[in-house]
Design an enzyme around this catalytic site. Structure first.
Site, PDB file in Angstrom:
ATOM      1  N   HIS A 168      -9.409   2.212   1.275  1.00  0.00           N
ATOM      2  CA  HIS A 168      -9.012   2.984   2.444  1.00  0.00           C
ATOM      3  C   HIS A 168     -10.243   2.939   3.370  1.00  0.00           C
ATOM      4  O   HIS A 168     -11.268   3.545   3.055  1.00  0.00           O
ATOM      5  CB  HIS A 168      -8.695   4.421   2.061  1.00  0.00           C
ATOM      6  CG  HIS A 168      -7.390   4.586   1.325  1.00  0.00           C
ATOM      7  ND1 HIS A 168      -7.076   3.867   0.201  1.00  0.00           N
ATOM      8  CD2 HIS A 168      -6.329   5.416   1.569  1.00  0.00           C
ATOM      9  CE1 HIS A 168      -5.869   4.241  -0.227  1.00  0.00           C
ATOM     10  NE2 HIS A 168      -5.396   5.156   0.593  1.00  0.00           N
ATOM     11  N   HIS A 217       0.867  -1.189   0.000  1.00  0.00           N
ATOM     12  CA  HIS A 217       0.000   0.000   0.000  1.00  0.00           C
ATOM     13  C   HIS A 217       0.898   1.233   0.000  1.00  0.00           C
ATOM     14  O   HIS A 217       1.426   1.627   1.042  1.00  0.00           O
ATOM     15  CB  HIS A 217      -0.904  -0.007   1.235  1.00  0.00           C
ATOM     16  CG  HIS A 217      -1.880   1.134   1.289  1.00  0.00           C
ATOM     17  ND1 HIS A 217      -3.246   0.952   1.442  1.00  0.00           N
ATOM     18  CD2 HIS A 217      -1.709   2.484   1.211  1.00  0.00           C
ATOM     19  CE1 HIS A 217      -3.856   2.118   1.475  1.00  0.00           C
ATOM     20  NE2 HIS A 217      -2.934   3.066   1.334  1.00  0.00           N
ATOM     21  N   HIS A 263      -5.273   1.203   6.334  1.00  0.00           N
ATOM     22  CA  HIS A 263      -5.446   2.118   7.480  1.00  0.00           C
ATOM     23  C   HIS A 263      -6.291   1.400   8.524  1.00  0.00           C
ATOM     24  O   HIS A 263      -5.756   0.814   9.447  1.00  0.00           O
ATOM     25  CB  HIS A 263      -6.089   3.445   7.063  1.00  0.00           C
ATOM     26  CG  HIS A 263      -5.245   4.273   6.173  1.00  0.00           C
ATOM     27  ND1 HIS A 263      -4.109   4.920   6.614  1.00  0.00           N
ATOM     28  CD2 HIS A 263      -5.360   4.569   4.853  1.00  0.00           C
ATOM     29  CE1 HIS A 263      -3.556   5.577   5.614  1.00  0.00           C
ATOM     30  NE2 HIS A 263      -4.296   5.367   4.528  1.00  0.00           N
ATOM     31  N   HIS A 318       1.600   5.238  -2.201  1.00  0.00           N
ATOM     32  CA  HIS A 318       1.116   6.261  -3.132  1.00  0.00           C
ATOM     33  C   HIS A 318       2.320   6.881  -3.840  1.00  0.00           C
ATOM     34  O   HIS A 318       2.962   7.798  -3.318  1.00  0.00           O
ATOM     35  CB  HIS A 318       0.329   7.333  -2.386  1.00  0.00           C
ATOM     36  CG  HIS A 318      -0.942   6.858  -1.769  1.00  0.00           C
ATOM     37  ND1 HIS A 318      -2.178   7.047  -2.362  1.00  0.00           N
ATOM     38  CD2 HIS A 318      -1.181   6.192  -0.612  1.00  0.00           C
ATOM     39  CE1 HIS A 318      -3.124   6.520  -1.588  1.00  0.00           C
ATOM     40  NE2 HIS A 318      -2.537   5.995  -0.521  1.00  0.00           N
TER      41      HIS A 318
END
Length: 407
Positions: A206, A56, A238, A58
């Site tokens: 998420h 995970h 998360h 970005h």
């Protein structure tokens, strides 16, 4: 043999092993393999593990913390300031930053990545398209899965629903979502499943990212997963809100998650930075209840999330740092606990993102990392140098170091 690694430590308390590689696959694992290879590495008792999995991250909004800082340190300000600057991103800008981060990640031993790539009507597909291009450019160094991720919500940002379908047509590997940043959350989840089923893709959300558990949608997500026959194909990242639940409320949800076979990815660097910002004393850790999930039999992983932006203003692409951070914050430092952490950045995320042929066994893909430590249980706490990274049977990273101490 194309490559032969001799005298490697695969397990503590077991004899050293040789690992032979041919045509990108592991052809033999045993003691004292006879014969020669085009290239040989003497591990000298050092630890050899499957490649790290960054499940995970970005890439498209990394390395921007200096452009618009998050002064309050809250999740809401992180979302706000990032939304303000995303329309200024150019393809060249995203390419340069994401490439720098990929080089960091690869050098630290990661051989597979799942990257959430954003789009919305304000910025278009600039970042998303660039990450798709980098997936192809870096295919010999790391496998990249691209998640179609609507950070600003879908219904909150008119035009995004159409873009979700366009992203899948462009080549997204996974359908992403963010129920807590959209309204209503359940309809957001319904749409994500509709898209995922249309394209036969996995889902990565998420999920329930907050300090409190007063507005969660995980139970709806689990029931939807079961109803749609998507057990094992849904991942949540998360997922911090459940830390706020007492056991009598938490464990029924865990049982429902087990029935739905939900994968969980904890993101300590971000969640510790953003969480509990409004606590004035006795400040909570505000991260996923890793131990309780693990002990209940859920598949739990650890990943990095963001690197040097409004959500996480630090990081160097080293997933071992994220795992090390989880050890004290999630109380994973006990003798029986610490050995469960390395799988959270190797085989657990490999399962979560559906990697095929993962592991150090005959016939598996030759994706491995040789660590500069001789004890497997110390593979995280030593934060060892990644001496060799091997991808598809080819050495992609070699690190040499020389330390001299003057007394």
């Amino acid at each position: 043999m194309d490559l032969l690694i001799r005298n490697a430590r695969l397990e503590d308390g077991q004899p050293l092993q040789d690992v032979a590689i041919d045509d990108g696959k592991i052809s033999q694992v045993s003691e004292d393999i006879q014969g020669q290879a085009t290239e040989e590495i003497d591990a000298d008792g050092r630890v050899l593990i499957p490649g790290f999995v960054e499940s995970h991250v970005h890439l498209d909004k990394a390395l921007i913390s200096d452009r618009r800082p998050n002064k309050s340190g809250t999740l809401q300000e992180a979302i706000t300031v990032t939304a303000e600057i995303k329309p200024t991103f150019t393809k060249e800008d995203v390419y340069e930053r994401a490439r720098r981060v990929l080089d960091m990640i690869v050098a630290h031993g990661v051989t597979a990545i799942r990257s959430h790539a954003e789009f919305d009507p304000a910025q278009g597909f600039t970042g998303f398209d660039t990450i798709l291009d980098l997936k192809e450019e870096y295919k010999n160094l790391v496998d990249i899965q691209v998640v179609a991720f609507p950070q600003e919500g879908i219904f909150k940002a008119p035009g995004t629903e159409k873009m979700m379908y366009e992203a899948m047509e462009k080549g997204a590997d996974v359908v992403g979502g963010i129920p807590y940043n959209d309204a209503p959350a359940n309809e957001h989840i319904d749409l994500i499943f509709e898209i995922a089923k249309k394209y036969d893709k996995d889902i990565d959300l998420h999920q329930d990212f907050s300090d409190e558990a007063d507005n969660i949608s995980i139970e709806y997500l689990c029931k939807k997963t079961i109803d749609e026959g998507y057990q094992g194909r849904v991942t949540v990242g998360h997922f911090t809100a459940l830390h706020a639940l007492p056991d009598e409320k938490l464990y029924p949800i865990i049982e429902l998650m087990k029935e739905a076979n939900i994968n969980v990815i904890s993101l300590p660097p971000t969640d510790l930075h953003l969480g509990a910002r409004h606590d004035e004393y006795n400040v909570r850790r505000a991260i996923t209840p890793i131990r309780k999930f693990r002990d209940s039999g859920l598949n739990v992983s650890i990943s990095t999330n963001n690197i040097r932006n409004a959500f996480t203003p630090y990081g160097n692409g080293d997933i071992l740092q994220s795992a090390m951070l989880a050890i004290p914050t999630a109380h994973l430092g006990g003798a029986d606990d610490i050995v469960t952490v390395l799988p959270m950045i190797t085989k657990n995320p490999a399962q979560a993102i559906g990697l095929k042929g993962y592991g150090i066994e005959k016939g598996k893909q030759a994706d491995m990392v040789l660590l500069d430590t001789k004890v497997v249980k110390d593979a995280i706490i030593d934060i060892p140098t990644r001496l060799y990274v091997i991808k598809n049977g080819r050495i992609t990273v070699k690190t040499t170091k020389e330390i001299e101490i003057f007394r």
